[in-house]
Design a protein around this motif. Structure first.
Motif, mmCIF file in Angstrom:
data_model
loop_
_atom_site.group_PDB
_atom_site.id
_atom_site.type_symbol
_atom_site.label_atom_id
_atom_site.label_comp_id
_atom_site.label_asym_id
_atom_site.label_seq_id
_atom_site.Cartn_x
_atom_site.Cartn_y
_atom_site.Cartn_z
ATOM 1 N N CYS A 1 -1.893 6.553 5.199
ATOM 2 C CA CYS A 1 -1.561 6.581 6.621
ATOM 3 C C CYS A 1 -0.494 5.623 6.945
ATOM 4 C CB CYS A 1 -2.669 6.119 7.647
ATOM 5 S SG CYS A 1 -3.357 4.484 7.300
ATOM 6 N N ILE A 2 0.347 5.122 5.786
ATOM 7 C CA ILE A 2 1.332 4.151 6.090
ATOM 8 C C ILE A 2 2.577 4.796 6.720
ATOM 9 C CG2 ILE A 2 2.917 2.598 4.947
ATOM 10 C CD1 ILE A 2 0.056 1.878 4.907
ATOM 11 N N CYS A 3 3.001 6.216 6.377
ATOM 12 C CA CYS A 3 4.037 6.642 6.797
ATOM 13 C C CYS A 3 3.660 7.074 8.451
ATOM 14 C CB CYS A 3 4.337 7.911 5.898
ATOM 15 S SG CYS A 3 5.007 7.495 4.182
ATOM 16 N N SER A 4 2.568 7.811 8.606
ATOM 17 C CA SER A 4 2.066 8.155 9.840
ATOM 18 C C SER A 4 2.195 7.130 10.864
ATOM 19 C CB SER A 4 0.969 8.946 10.088
ATOM 20 O OG SER A 4 -0.112 7.969 9.562
ATOM 21 N N ILE A 5 1.883 5.878 10.606
ATOM 22 C CA ILE A 5 1.922 4.822 11.300
ATOM 23 C C ILE A 5 3.541 4.240 11.609
ATOM 24 C CG2 ILE A 5 1.084 2.456 11.607
ATOM 25 C CD1 ILE A 5 -1.565 3.224 10.302
ATOM 26 N N GLU A 6 4.043 4.168 10.593
ATOM 27 C CA GLU A 6 5.536 3.725 10.710
ATOM 28 C C GLU A 6 6.173 4.707 11.494
ATOM 29 O OE1 GLU A 6 8.399 1.144 9.898
ATOM 30 O OE2 GLU A 6 6.325 0.948 9.211
ATOM 31 N N ASN A 7 5.808 5.972 11.734
ATOM 32 C CA ASN A 7 6.566 7.055 12.647
ATOM 33 C C ASN A 7 5.918 7.121 13.705
ATOM 34 O OD1 ASN A 7 8.276 7.541 10.566
ATOM 35 N ND2 ASN A 7 7.057 9.120 9.589
ATOM 36 N N MET A 8 5.063 6.237 14.301
ATOM 37 C CA MET A 8 4.258 6.243 15.582
ATOM 38 C C MET A 8 5.462 5.932 16.758
ATOM 39 S SD MET A 8 0.507 4.884 14.924
ATOM 40 C CE MET A 8 0.067 5.329 16.688
ATOM 41 N N ASP B 1 -1.627 -5.620 -6.350
ATOM 42 C CA ASP B 1 -0.114 -5.804 -6.552
ATOM 43 C C ASP B 1 0.149 -7.150 -6.344
ATOM 44 O OD1 ASP B 1 2.644 -5.596 -6.706
ATOM 45 O OD2 ASP B 1 2.818 -4.188 -5.145
ATOM 46 N N TYR B 2 -0.009 -8.108 -7.418
ATOM 47 C CA TYR B 2 0.148 -9.537 -7.368
ATOM 48 C C TYR B 2 1.418 -9.967 -7.175
ATOM 49 C CZ TYR B 2 -0.948 -14.275 -8.399
ATOM 50 O OH TYR B 2 -0.966 -15.669 -8.253
ATOM 51 N N LYS B 3 2.559 -9.332 -7.643
ATOM 52 C CA LYS B 3 3.900 -9.831 -7.322
ATOM 53 C C LYS B 3 4.491 -9.549 -5.954
ATOM 54 C CE LYS B 3 5.511 -8.549 -12.135
ATOM 55 N NZ LYS B 3 6.781 -7.809 -12.762
ATOM 56 N N THR B 4 4.103 -8.458 -5.270
ATOM 57 C CA THR B 4 4.312 -8.437 -3.834
ATOM 58 C C THR B 4 3.553 -9.327 -2.895
ATOM 59 O OG1 THR B 4 4.691 -5.944 -4.124
ATOM 60 C CG2 THR B 4 4.133 -6.727 -2.087
ATOM 61 N N THR B 5 2.152 -9.562 -3.429
ATOM 62 C CA THR B 5 1.295 -10.625 -2.700
ATOM 63 C C THR B 5 1.888 -11.945 -2.889
ATOM 64 O OG1 THR B 5 -0.563 -9.271 -3.022
ATOM 65 C CG2 THR B 5 -0.998 -11.628 -2.507
ATOM 66 N N CYS C 1 0.814 -1.267 0.150
ATOM 67 C CA CYS C 1 -0.031 0.066 -0.025
ATOM 68 C C CYS C 1 0.961 1.354 -0.002
ATOM 69 C CB CYS C 1 -1.050 -0.016 1.226
ATOM 70 S SG CYS C 1 -1.945 -1.471 1.059
ATOM 71 N N SER C 2 2.191 1.025 -0.438
ATOM 72 C CA SER C 2 3.103 2.378 -0.405
ATOM 73 C C SER C 2 2.658 3.384 -1.627
ATOM 74 C CB SER C 2 4.434 2.029 -0.486
ATOM 75 O OG SER C 2 4.682 1.282 -1.625
ATOM 76 N N LYS C 3 1.833 2.845 -2.509
ATOM 77 C CA LYS C 3 1.769 3.677 -3.740
ATOM 78 C C LYS C 3 0.320 4.233 -3.528
ATOM 79 C CE LYS C 3 4.735 1.334 -6.779
ATOM 80 N NZ LYS C 3 4.811 0.467 -8.029
ATOM 81 N N VAL C 4 -0.267 4.055 -2.383
ATOM 82 C CA VAL C 4 -1.783 4.619 -2.362
ATOM 83 C C VAL C 4 -1.727 6.009 -1.873
ATOM 84 C CG1 VAL C 4 -3.989 4.518 -0.896
ATOM 85 C CG2 VAL C 4 -2.743 2.343 -1.735
ATOM 86 N N SER C 5 -2.382 6.951 -2.662
ATOM 87 C CA SER C 5 -2.400 8.450 -2.484
ATOM 88 C C SER C 5 -2.813 8.742 -1.102
ATOM 89 C CB SER C 5 -3.107 9.096 -3.543
ATOM 90 O OG SER C 5 -4.455 8.645 -3.504
ATOM 91 N N HIS C 6 -2.082 9.627 -0.586
ATOM 92 C CA HIS C 6 -2.704 10.167 0.708
ATOM 93 C C HIS C 6 -2.811 9.102 1.792
ATOM 94 C CE1 HIS C 6 -2.977 14.168 -1.156
ATOM 95 N NE2 HIS C 6 -3.847 13.532 -2.085
#
Length: 393
Positions: free
Chosen positions: A95-102, A135-139, A88-93
């Motif tokens: 919350c991945i980055c904010s959760i990673e920096n908690m 993202d089938y390759k990542t899955t 989900c890193s390519k999803v626009s806007h």
């Protein structure tokens, strides 16, 4: 041996298929109960329906998840957050980055649970799941064959999660729900329904009795004719129904055994934590006792020093008063103050007399010294020097 291995392989495939189907079915039930509960109150961390849904979703996303290979070739366990963070890193806007920096969330499993809550509050959980499955390759890189996210059930999962966008969630990202040390446990009891009436019990017993009596009659040579005249489809249907009921009872027995095992694990964890807390309480009480003894000892020392200080103050005050009272230069008689430099008779004091007076400790001795000085026992040096009968040498 080949037949046995083939049979085991078939049983493993069947069990995996049943597990996938059960998880998807239970997830659909949990979504429905969440929607029904949201009609009456706001869903938060204390709602048992949400806790069960979060456990089910975590089990689905962790189904047949590959471990992470280390430098030594060992496979360490991995959380579904590692997959979501990459897929989900390519999803626009997002919350991945904010959760990673908690800061208050450190473990990977806790971050995954925080992501579920934030995605529900953003009403974008279905969007994240859909983007990750595309993202089938990542899955494929993160999951083994037979995983739910690699099968047809994944499309059903993204569709059923779409209904959660109509619910307003309110979560606290600092509670105990984000503790990654506890496993996700699913409670199946709200979704089980036991409807076994007395009629069904009697019919089961009658079928079993019929099968047993038929088998016993077929073993005797006298009654060979009637049993074999029965319809073959009837035999087959009866055996099929009994087999289905036996499998259902066997699956329920397996579920109850698994539930008991999970409860035993939770009980052992609780006992361990209780022992740690009791040990911590004992250590705290011991530290408090030592600190109390040290404080009491310090208080006793301060009291002793205070008493010594008061005693020394009284002694110094008495000494100053006695010095002032017994000073010959400040002596008084009944008529008033007199000059300390003159004695009776208007004669000056000699240095030896002043030293002698300084060593006296009472007014009475000083007065007696004055009386002696005025008598014939003591003579003044000046009178001796000026006497006409004596000449200086």
């Amino acid at each position: 041996m080949a037949a046995l291995s083939l049979c085991r392989k078939k049983n493993a495939c069947r069990n995996a298929a049943v597990e996938r189907k059960n998880l998807i079915t239970v997830c659909r039930f949990s979504v429905k109960t969440l929607i029904d509960r949201s009609c009456f109150e706001t869903i938060d961390d204390s709602a048992p329906e949400f806790l069960n849904f979060a456990s089910i979703l975590e089990q689905i996303l962790s189904h047949r998840l590959k471990g992470q290979l280390t430098w030594f070739g060992y496979e360490s366990p991995r959380s579904f957050w590692d997959y979501i963070r990459v897929a989900c890193s390519k999803v626009s806007h997002s919350c991945i980055c904010s959760i990673e920096n908690m800061e208050n969330v450190s473990s990977s499993r806790a971050k995954g649970r925080a992501w579920i809550r934030v995605a529900l509050m953003e009403k974008r959980l279905s969007e994240y799941i859909t983007a990750a499955l595309r993202d089938y390759k990542t899955t494929r890189r993160f999951y083994e064959d037979g995983a739910i996210v690699l099968g047809e059930e994944a499309n059903m999962l993204a569709g059923m999660l779409l209904g959660l966008n109509a619910i307003d969630f309110s979560f606290c990202l600092k509670g105990e729900g984000l503790d990654g040390s506890y496993p996700a446990v699913i409670d199946y009891t709200p979704y089980l329904k036991f409807t076994q009436s007395s009629d069904s019990i009697s019919s089961d017993e009658e079928e079993l009795r019929t099968l047993g009596s038929s088998g016993s009659e077929s073993s005797t040579p006298e009654n060979i004719g009637p049993p074999f005249t029965m319809d073959e489809n009837t035999w087959y249907n009866k055996c099929k129904r009994v087999e289905q009921k036996y499998r259902l009872a066997l699956e329920q027995k397996g579920y109850l055994e698994e539930l008991v095992r999970l409860r035993e694990v939770q009980l052992s964890d609780s006992v361990t934590q209780n022992k740690l807390l009791l040990q911590r309480i004992k250590d705290t009480e011991l530290n408090h006792k030592l600190e109390k003894e040290q404080l009491e000892y310090i208080i006793v020392e301060l009291q002793d020093q205070l008493k010594t200080f008061h005693r020394f103050g009284h002694l110094s005050a008495d000494a100053s008063l006695s010095q002032i009272s017994f000073d010959p230069g400040h002596s008084q008689d009944g008529n008033g103050k007199h000059d300390g430099s003159r004695l009776s008779g208007g004669k000056e004091e000699t240095p030896s007399l002043l030293g002698l007076c300084g060593s006296l400790t009472s007014v009475a001795s000083y007065k007696s010294l004055t009386s002696l000085k005025s008598s014939e026992c003591l003579a003044s040096p000046t009178t001796e020097m000026t006497s006409p009968g004596l000449t200086p040498s």
